[in-house]
Design an enzyme around this catalytic site. Sequence first.
Site, short mmCIF file in Angstrom:
data_model
loop_
_atom_site.label_atom_id
_atom_site.label_comp_id
_atom_site.label_asym_id
_atom_site.label_seq_id
_atom_site.Cartn_x
_atom_site.Cartn_y
_atom_site.Cartn_z
CG HIS A 122 28.67 41.50 29.48
ND1 HIS A 122 29.37 40.57 30.20
CD2 HIS A 122 27.39 41.05 29.43
CE1 HIS A 122 28.56 39.59 30.58
NE2 HIS A 122 27.35 39.86 30.12
CG ASP A 123 33.00 41.20 30.58
OD1 ASP A 123 33.83 42.00 31.00
OD2 ASP A 123 31.88 41.03 31.11
N GLY A 140 28.00 37.53 26.01
CA GLY A 140 29.15 38.01 26.75
C GLY A 140 30.28 36.99 26.81
#
Length: 269
Positions: A122-123, A140
């Site tokens: 994520h991100d 992430g």
Amino acid sequence: MSVTIHPMSLVDPKAQLGAGVTIGPFCTVGPDVVLGEGVELVSHVVVAGRTTIGPRTRIYPFASIGHPPQDVKYRGEPSTLTIGADCQIREGVTMNPGTEGGGMITSVGDRCFFLANSHVGHDSRLGNNIIFSNNVMCAGHVTIGNYVIVGGGAGLQQFIRIGDHAFIGGGAGVLSDVIPFGTIRDNPAHLVGLNLIGLKRRGFTREQIHELRRAYRSLFAAEGTLTERVEDVAAEFSEDPLVHEILNFIREGGDKALCTPRDATVAER
């Protein structure tokens, strides 16, 4: 060009499908998914969440794209995942959308190749023309530049940056930022030189490579602090944009740790 959907797949009627999309058997596509022109889901692919996939990208069996991020802080916020054009996403690949704490988006550029069972956390922000070999683990909040190759089984720690044209050796445990054009290996990873093979393959001239090597030797010499060496190299190579790409990368990292050669004295900035 018509859309082709195998009768044994489940595609939400709210999903947006571009011309020429092909969806093979046993796929699931959620209501907030956008598939660009010519996207192909070969079979057994799940695309969920607020996910946008660019034209002509091909995704192979058992890939899980866009399911909630693997982050205990995630609370269902409407974050997104965007994947560029002409990517190849092989078997078992997983990619997660962003979170509120990381800007709400995970993004992947164009012409990227993800081999089997690799992961994009994520991100993370990935550039163009990236290759993840089998079983690459990208945590992430990782930022990766263009034309980066990551060898099989490598692990990329959260919040690190990897510069353009870097090469990460197989099995490397990357805990710190990697300069543009650098090659690293081992666990924990350390810098072993420049990605000379990659530079030659991508058309950099002999003179450009020679100047990068000279700058590299000065940057990681034994004398002075890293900050002093950065300024010295900036003065010596004031007209060289490739060298300044490395210098700017180091400066932008602030106090973040940097992958260095094992015998370099760079701890003090």
